[in-house]
Design a protein around this motif. Structure first.
Motif, short mmCIF file in Angstrom:
data_model
loop_
_atom_site.label_atom_id
_atom_site.label_comp_id
_atom_site.label_asym_id
_atom_site.label_seq_id
_atom_site.Cartn_x
_atom_site.Cartn_y
_atom_site.Cartn_z
N GLU A 66 -5.72 -6.32 -2.07
CA GLU A 66 -6.87 -5.42 -1.92
C GLU A 66 -7.97 -6.08 -1.09
N HIS A 96 -4.86 -7.98 -6.48
CA HIS A 96 -6.26 -8.23 -6.14
C HIS A 96 -6.38 -8.87 -4.76
N GLN A 132 0.84 -1.20 0.00
CA GLN A 132 0.00 0.00 0.00
C GLN A 132 0.87 1.24 0.00
N THR A 155 -0.94 -0.82 -10.97
CA THR A 155 -2.05 -1.25 -10.13
C THR A 155 -2.78 -2.40 -10.83
N GLU A 204 -3.53 3.02 -1.63
CA GLU A 204 -3.69 2.37 -2.93
C GLU A 204 -2.73 1.18 -2.99
N VAL A 205 -3.19 0.08 -3.54
CA VAL A 205 -2.36 -1.11 -3.65
C VAL A 205 -1.61 -1.06 -4.97
N TRP A 265 -7.05 -6.13 2.56
CA TRP A 265 -7.18 -4.82 3.21
C TRP A 265 -8.64 -4.46 3.47
N THR A 266 -9.51 -4.76 2.52
CA THR A 266 -10.91 -4.37 2.66
C THR A 266 -11.68 -5.30 3.59
#
Length: 453
Positions: free
Chosen positions: A189, A186, A96, A173, A101-102, A192-193
């Motif tokens: 992401e 992916h 990150q 990205t 942002e990844v 993280w979410t």
């Protein structure tokens, strides 16, 4: 030629090369780095795993070999490139950036220095060959991987030169990658979410709960007091345009760990929990920085050292120059007579795994993206950035040397890298022989298995 003379010649060559290896390892790991026998054993145990691991841990041998060779396509000394200095497959990963942002980008700046772009490219294409061999690809497959890397490196430089893309703004990205790299981004992401992961990350109450590592140890009372004293120097070193109020950087916990990477063995590391804001504690890493390996082999650059006398500052400048959105916690300090740089210790990173590189198309996609990233860091870290130390565009200087004979450039690097792959593989065998013939190293190297990092 009789078999006796042939054997005598062969053994003499092997003996002389082994003596050279011993001299270089003793000079760099022993005298310059000051590694203990224990640390050398730890490092050499990792290096003795396979030729690629050996290559990662012997950058000084690489520079000793290649800086004396008359390659055709070097840029002139007055138009250097800011090099990563140790470019290989495992120094590019997903993480990150400061905006959460990844991205996929280079992640190790310890050897950053000024010099010809060609050394980064040479080191990377040898890395590709060794990685391909390790995964069982054929010689023809490997040739295609190397050629793809070189073509895409040149192509990306051309897009920068024409203005089609901007190296200062370009990031890699999920939107502009494919194959294994896109999958790695992916997956990170998704991690993280995840509500569960995000919640736990914001509420950890100690370094040990944030970083699962049995090798972390507490500082003595005296050592901690001294560390807290020099922490003020770190706060002072943070760029004024991003620096927050002093209480934000208040230390809540600090622990120590020895270097974990192959090349980082013996370097001191400290993990620091700072207050941050609200209930979100932040983990920083202070890592010892030494003179970069290329500096021992390249011409002395007065301009570079005038701005980067502190080794930690040099590493910070390298990362700021190469990353689109650099870590807002970057800074540096001196502790116990050693230089350190400080950065955020992200809890959300992801690397390519062996399974990701088993398919031919996956390898092609991967090397193509890595080629574009290499072009980006070279083209970005020049006059394009506000605090750059150069007065020229690196992509223009590089293309000036390559474009007149692109085919020859690719052929030369493909032939040389195939040759040097064989050198590394032969050196790997000599290295293991040398360890087995050196009692104190054999004892330390065979002492215990290395815990996976």
């Amino acid at each position: 030629m009789s078999s006796g003379i042939r054997n005598e010649i062969t053994e003499t060559k092997r003996y002389l090369r082994k003596q050279l290896l011993a001299t270089i390892f003793n000079q760099f790991d022993g005298k310059l780095m000051g590694l203990s026998d224990e640390d050398r054993g730890n490092k050499y145990r990792k290096m003795s795993k396979d030729p690629y691991s050996f290559f990662r841990g012997s950058a000084y041998l690489f520079y000793y070999d290649v800086t004396g060779l008359p390659f055709t396509f070097h840029t002139p000394e007055n138009k250097p490139t800011w090099l990563l200095g140790d470019l290989h497959f495992d120094n590019i990963s997903a993480f990150q950036n400061e905006k959460k942002e990844v991205v996929f980008d280079v992640d190790d700046f310890d050897e950053g220095y000024f010099g010809s772009y060609l050394y980064d490219v040479l080191r990377m294409v040898v890395s590709i060959r060794l990685m391909s061999s390790q995964h069982g690809y054929t010689g023809d497959d490997t040739e295609e991987f190397v050629e793809s890397f070189l073509n895409d490196y040149i192509g990306q430089l051309q897009r920068f030169y024409s203005g089609e893309e901007d190296p200062v703004q370009l990031q890699f990205t999920k939107a502009n990658t494919s194959g294994p790299i896109q999958n790695v981004l992916h997956n990170l992401e998704e991690k993280w979410t995840s509500t569960e992961v995000e919640s736990s990350a914001a509420q950890f109450d100690s370094i040990k709960t944030a970083i699962d590592d049995d090798n972390l140890v507490d500082l003595s009372h005296q050592e901690k007091e001294e560390f807290l004293r020099v922490w003020e120097d770190y706060i002072e070193s943070i760029s004024s345009n991003i620096k927050k109020h002093p209480q934000f950087y208040a230390v809540k916990d600090v622990m120590k760990k020895a270097g974990a990477g192959i090349g980082s063995t013996g370097l001191e590391r400290y993990y620091i929990m700072i207050a941050g804001e609200g209930h979100s504690n932040i983990i920083l890493e202070a890592k010892e920085a030494r003179t970069p390996i290329p500096a021992y082999f390249f011409p002395y650059d007065e301009t570079f050292w005038k701005e980067n006398q502190h080794q930690g500052r040099r590493v910070v400048h390298t990362q700021q120059a190469m990353h689109h959105k650099a870590d807002p916690y970057l800074g540096y300090l001196t502790f116990n007579g050693h230089d350190f740089y400080v950065r955020e210790r992200s809890l959300f990173t992801n690397e390519l795994r062996d399974d990701d590189l088993q398919e031919f198309d996956s390898m092609v996609d991967t090397v193509k993206t890595m080629a574009k990233i290499t072009a980006k860091i070279h083209a970005r870290a020049d006059v394009d950035i506000e605090d750059g130390l150069m007065d020229h565009h690196s992509e223009e200087a590089i293309l000036h040397e390559i474009e007149s004979n692109r085919t020859r450039f690719i052929q030369q690097l493909m032939v040389w890298s195939a040759y040097y792959q064989k050198v590394v593989e032969a050196d790997f065998q000599l290295f293991n022989e040398w360890i087995s013939e050196t009692p104190k190293l054999q004892d330390k190297t065979n002492k215990k298995p290395i815990r996976s990092q």
